[in-house]
Design a protein around this motif. Structure first.
Motif, PDB file in Angstrom:
ATOM      1  N   ARG A 130       0.766  -1.271   0.125  1.00 16.80           N
ATOM      2  CA  ARG A 130      -0.202   0.103   0.061  1.00 16.80           C
ATOM      3  C   ARG A 130       0.873   1.362   0.096  1.00 16.80           C
ATOM      4  O   ARG A 130       0.388   2.269  -0.706  1.00 16.80           O
ATOM      5  N   ALA A 131       2.031   1.397   0.850  1.00 16.84           N
ATOM      6  CA  ALA A 131       2.559   2.542   0.759  1.00 16.84           C
ATOM      7  C   ALA A 131       3.499   2.743  -0.625  1.00 16.84           C
ATOM      8  O   ALA A 131       3.397   3.895  -1.052  1.00 16.84           O
ATOM      9  N   ASN A 132       3.843   1.825  -1.258  1.00 16.47           N
ATOM     10  CA  ASN A 132       4.525   1.992  -2.365  1.00 16.47           C
ATOM     11  C   ASN A 132       3.536   2.394  -3.447  1.00 16.47           C
ATOM     12  O   ASN A 132       3.655   2.951  -4.588  1.00 16.47           O
ATOM     13  N   ARG A 133       2.367   1.714  -3.471  1.00 15.59           N
ATOM     14  CA  ARG A 133       1.214   2.197  -4.371  1.00 15.59           C
ATOM     15  C   ARG A 133       0.867   3.514  -4.143  1.00 15.59           C
ATOM     16  O   ARG A 133       0.760   4.209  -5.380  1.00 15.59           O
ATOM     17  N   LEU A 134       0.952   4.292  -3.052  1.00 14.10           N
ATOM     18  CA  LEU A 134       0.605   5.565  -2.899  1.00 14.10           C
ATOM     19  C   LEU A 134       1.870   6.508  -3.397  1.00 14.10           C
ATOM     20  O   LEU A 134       1.551   7.185  -3.766  1.00 14.10           O
ATOM     21  N   LEU A 135       2.885   5.765  -3.612  1.00 18.92           N
ATOM     22  CA  LEU A 135       4.236   6.463  -3.993  1.00 18.92           C
ATOM     23  C   LEU A 135       4.404   6.571  -5.598  1.00 18.92           C
ATOM     24  O   LEU A 135       5.243   7.193  -6.220  1.00 18.92           O
ATOM     25  N   SER A 136       3.764   5.358  -6.018  1.00 18.88           N
ATOM     26  CA  SER A 136       4.096   4.631  -7.493  1.00 18.88           C
ATOM     27  C   SER A 136       4.044   5.797  -8.430  1.00 18.88           C
ATOM     28  O   SER A 136       4.914   6.052  -9.430  1.00 18.88           O
ATOM     29  N   ARG A 137       3.007   6.634  -8.335  1.00 19.45           N
ATOM     30  CA  ARG A 137       2.874   7.708  -9.529  1.00 19.45           C
ATOM     31  C   ARG A 137       3.775   8.770  -9.336  1.00 19.45           C
ATOM     32  O   ARG A 137       3.728   9.630 -10.172  1.00 19.45           O
ATOM     33  N   ARG A 138       4.567   8.825  -8.302  1.00 20.75           N
ATOM     34  CA  ARG A 138       5.144  10.186  -7.907  1.00 20.75           C
ATOM     35  C   ARG A 138       6.800   9.918  -8.224  1.00 20.75           C
ATOM     36  O   ARG A 138       7.383  10.877  -7.734  1.00 20.75           O
ATOM     37  N   VAL A 139       7.034   8.690  -8.142  1.00 20.39           N
ATOM     38  CA  VAL A 139       8.476   8.384  -8.106  1.00 20.39           C
ATOM     39  C   VAL A 139       9.328   8.567  -9.491  1.00 20.39           C
ATOM     40  O   VAL A 139       8.633   8.436 -10.436  1.00 20.39           O
ATOM     41  N   SER A 140      10.426   8.870  -9.502  1.00 16.95           N
ATOM     42  CA  SER A 140      11.192   8.756 -10.809  1.00 16.95           C
ATOM     43  C   SER A 140      11.233   7.272 -11.582  1.00 16.95           C
ATOM     44  O   SER A 140      11.376   7.157 -12.609  1.00 16.95           O
ATOM     45  N   ALA A 141      11.240   6.289 -10.483  1.00 21.54           N
ATOM     46  CA  ALA A 141      11.565   4.993 -11.089  1.00 21.54           C
ATOM     47  C   ALA A 141      11.006   3.707 -10.146  1.00 21.54           C
ATOM     48  O   ALA A 141      10.918   3.990  -8.851  1.00 21.54           O
ATOM     49  N   ILE A 142      10.614   2.749 -10.613  1.00 21.36           N
ATOM     50  CA  ILE A 142      10.068   1.453  -9.750  1.00 21.36           C
ATOM     51  C   ILE A 142      10.857   0.182 -10.160  1.00 21.36           C
ATOM     52  O   ILE A 142      11.214   0.159 -11.345  1.00 21.36           O
ATOM     53  N   ALA A 143      11.230  -0.395  -8.994  1.00 17.27           N
ATOM     54  CA  ALA A 143      11.905  -1.677  -9.153  1.00 17.27           C
ATOM     55  C   ALA A 143      11.170  -2.815  -8.777  1.00 17.27           C
ATOM     56  O   ALA A 143      10.704  -2.408  -7.452  1.00 17.27           O
ATOM     57  N   THR A 144      10.834  -3.898  -9.302  1.00 18.36           N
ATOM     58  CA  THR A 144      10.248  -5.052  -8.635  1.00 18.36           C
ATOM     59  C   THR A 144      10.939  -6.159  -8.668  1.00 18.36           C
ATOM     60  O   THR A 144      12.038  -6.476  -9.316  1.00 18.36           O
ATOM     61  N   SER A 145      10.620  -7.156  -7.654  1.00 14.42           N
ATOM     62  CA  SER A 145      11.338  -8.361  -7.507  1.00 14.42           C
ATOM     63  C   SER A 145      10.756  -9.377  -8.553  1.00 14.42           C
ATOM     64  O   SER A 145      11.668 -10.433  -8.864  1.00 14.42           O
ATOM     65  N   LEU A 146       9.489  -9.265  -8.836  1.00 12.69           N
ATOM     66  CA  LEU A 146       9.012 -10.552  -9.914  1.00 12.69           C
ATOM     67  C   LEU A 146       8.187  -9.833 -10.999  1.00 12.69           C
ATOM     68  O   LEU A 146       7.892  -8.754 -10.839  1.00 12.69           O
ATOM     69  N   PRO A 147       8.594 -10.242 -12.076  1.00 14.36           N
ATOM     70  CA  PRO A 147       7.762  -9.786 -13.084  1.00 14.36           C
ATOM     71  C   PRO A 147       6.428  -9.913 -13.287  1.00 14.36           C
ATOM     72  O   PRO A 147       5.510 -11.002 -12.446  1.00 14.36           O
ATOM     73  N   GLY A 148       5.557  -9.031 -13.726  1.00 18.40           N
ATOM     74  CA  GLY A 148       4.151  -9.022 -13.715  1.00 18.40           C
ATOM     75  C   GLY A 148       3.591  -8.475 -12.518  1.00 18.40           C
ATOM     76  O   GLY A 148       2.411  -8.384 -12.626  1.00 18.40           O
ATOM     77  N   ALA A 149       4.180  -7.753 -11.553  1.00 14.77           N
ATOM     78  CA  ALA A 149       3.776  -7.088 -10.383  1.00 14.77           C
ATOM     79  C   ALA A 149       2.758  -6.059 -10.709  1.00 14.77           C
ATOM     80  O   ALA A 149       1.985  -5.603  -9.860  1.00 14.77           O
ATOM     81  N   LEU A 150       3.240  -5.369 -11.516  1.00 12.18           N
ATOM     82  CA  LEU A 150       2.226  -4.487 -12.020  1.00 12.18           C
ATOM     83  C   LEU A 150       1.495  -4.481 -13.562  1.00 12.18           C
ATOM     84  O   LEU A 150       1.109  -3.473 -14.001  1.00 12.18           O
ATOM     85  N   ASP A 151       1.184  -5.675 -13.591  1.00 17.86           N
ATOM     86  CA  ASP A 151       0.329  -5.957 -14.913  1.00 17.86           C
ATOM     87  C   ASP A 151      -0.962  -5.151 -14.890  1.00 17.86           C
ATOM     88  O   ASP A 151      -1.513  -4.947 -15.973  1.00 17.86           O
ATOM     89  N   LYS A 152      -1.238  -4.815 -13.717  1.00 20.19           N
ATOM     90  CA  LYS A 152      -2.977  -4.125 -13.619  1.00 20.19           C
ATOM     91  C   LYS A 152      -2.502  -2.849 -13.456  1.00 20.19           C
ATOM     92  O   LYS A 152      -3.680  -2.123 -13.439  1.00 20.19           O
ATOM     93  N   GLU A 153      -1.405  -2.321 -13.889  1.00 16.75           N
ATOM     94  CA  GLU A 153      -1.017  -0.990 -13.621  1.00 16.75           C
ATOM     95  C   GLU A 153      -0.134  -0.499 -14.979  1.00 16.75           C
ATOM     96  O   GLU A 153       1.109  -0.331 -14.899  1.00 16.75           O
ATOM     97  N   PRO A 154      -0.782  -0.437 -16.281  1.00 10.01           N
ATOM     98  CA  PRO A 154      -0.103  -0.288 -17.405  1.00 10.01           C
ATOM     99  C   PRO A 154       0.692   1.042 -17.409  1.00 10.01           C
ATOM    100  O   PRO A 154       1.646   1.060 -18.130  1.00 10.01           O
ATOM    101  N   SER A 155      -0.050   2.021 -16.819  1.00 11.00           N
ATOM    102  CA  SER A 155       0.490   3.508 -16.928  1.00 11.00           C
ATOM    103  C   SER A 155       1.988   3.411 -16.241  1.00 11.00           C
ATOM    104  O   SER A 155       2.745   4.219 -16.371  1.00 11.00           O
ATOM    105  N   LEU A 156       2.170   2.315 -15.434  1.00  4.48           N
ATOM    106  CA  LEU A 156       3.599   2.347 -14.437  1.00  4.48           C
ATOM    107  C   LEU A 156       4.479   1.661 -15.446  1.00  4.48           C
ATOM    108  O   LEU A 156       5.712   1.720 -14.852  1.00  4.48           O
ATOM    109  N   ILE A 157       4.267   0.698 -16.115  1.00  7.20           N
ATOM    110  CA  ILE A 157       5.021  -0.106 -16.910  1.00  7.20           C
ATOM    111  C   ILE A 157       6.337   0.480 -17.338  1.00  7.20           C
ATOM    112  O   ILE A 157       7.525   0.144 -17.494  1.00  7.20           O
TER     113      ILE A 157
END
Length: 370
Positions: A130-157
């Motif tokens: 939840r905390a990272n979701r709140l920040l996700s649209r405001r940060v410069s970059a996102i790193a994930t551990s697992l592929p597909g973690a943001l499949d439901k958020e295409p705008s962040l890909i």
């Protein structure tokens, strides 16, 4: 003399957040950068890379309820933490701020955003927290551990990179230990762990399950179990009555070594645990923490279960009979244990720390070392 650039690492005060931050910190220091940790007061009990003079505690609060009073308290604490974090940013002037999840990351990441400092968030779960979701649209970059973690958020890909979970040196060392399946008459080593605080469900279920194993298997069993202090007496009494060779403790400081030295791991499925089981390559029976809003532990366990590296058992099905049946079946099939170990290994990313460090340096606009 030029001062090396500073990278601030922000993490909640649990092992699942702190251990990846520590691993990245070690790698960044190898690249001649300075690092500091911003966290909450819980982190002070952990010993590791971040000594007290490398740590800044910022006020924070987790959302603990939906009542107006609880939400107001959380908002006030986060606002106070943001003011403290803004002063830190002005004083320290970091090249970038990297968040590893948990509500204590919100104040420093928000402060960095307000100051125009580059930011990265790393999320180790199969479902973003939840905390990272709140920040996700405001940060410069996102790193994930697992592929597909943001499949439901295409705008962040477009700003997302799959790096894996940074591993502590002790995990990398443990990953070099090959899995050796036990023979029919060899000791069977089982490690039961419930997370950084221990899980009561393990104390409630595992001893009775061990009692349901056949005598021949019980005589082979070498058991290590994390047990909370308040459960220790009753758990030890059961194993003493069964004449089981069992080592019990509320916490194990050498967790990576113990993961590598056992044949079967019975555990919750926090992101860090799943990543470490993948890196080391060990068969597991995973019991996701129930009741989570995002069902992140259920999804994490699925990463290993889907490739055949783990057996996922929801807590309502985690009974002494079920656990005894799973342990008996695995003990009788060493080939299956070896196959599970190899499958779990396919999930591990041993170069995750380097990959995340490369992303941090890119976002911070720092030249890579020669």
């Amino acid at each position: 003399m030029t001062t090396a650039p500073l990278i601030i690492l922000a993490a909640g005060g649990t092992g699942g957040h702190l251990f990846p931050a520590e691993a990245l910190g070690v790698e960044l220091m190898k690249r001649d950068l300075r690092v500091r940790l911003v966290t909450d007061s819980r982190a002070l009990r952990y010993s590791g890379l971040f000594s007290k003079d490398m740590t800044d505690v910022v006020p924070s609060e987790t959302v603990r309820g939906r009542s107006p009073l609880a939400l107001a308290r959380t908002g006030l604490m986060l606002a106070t933490g943001t003011i403290v974090a803004l002063n830190l940013m002005r004083r320290l002037k970091p090249a970038a701020v990297i968040g590893f999840g948990g509500y204590p990351t919100l104040p420093p990441l928000v402060a960095a955003r307000l100051k125009g400092i580059p930011t990265v968030i790393h999320d180790a779960n199969a479902v973003m927290g939840r905390a990272n979701r709140l920040l996700s649209r405001r940060v410069s970059a996102i790193a994930t551990s697992l592929p597909g973690a943001l499949d439901k958020e295409p705008s962040l890909i477009g700003k997302t990179t799959t790096t894996g979970t940074p591993m502590r040196p002790a995990i990398l060392a443990a990953s070099t230990v090959p899995f050796a399946a036990p023979g029919p008459d060899d000791p069977l080593r089982v490690f039961v762990v419930g997370g950084s605080q221990g899980a009561r469900v393990m104390s409630d279920i595992v001893p009775d399950a061990i009692g349901k194993l056949g005598l021949a298997l019980r005589q082979r069993l070498v058991l290590t179990q994390q047990v909370r202090d308040e459960d220790m007496t009753r758990v030890r009494a059961v194993y003493d009555g069964l004449k089981i060779e069992a080592e019990l403790a509320p916490f194990f400081t050498d967790l990576p070594t113990r993961l590598a030295s056992n044949h079967i791991i019975v555990s919750r499925s926090g992101a860090g645990t799943v990543a470490e089981l993948g890196a080391i390559g060990r068969p597991s029976i995973l019991v996701p923490l129930p009741g989570a809003i995002d069902q992140d532990q259920f999804a994490n366990a699925g990463v290993l279960a889907d490739v055949g590296g783990a057996i996922r058992v929801v807590q309502s099905d985690f009974t002494p009979d079920r656990l005894a049946a799973e342990l008996s079946a695995l003990a009788a099939d060493p080939t299956r244990l070896a196959t599970m170990a190899a499958a779990a290994r396919t999930v591990g990313r041993l170069d995750a720390t380097q990959r995340l460090a490369d992303l941090v340096m890119k976002v911070a606009r720092l030249d890579s070392p020669a």
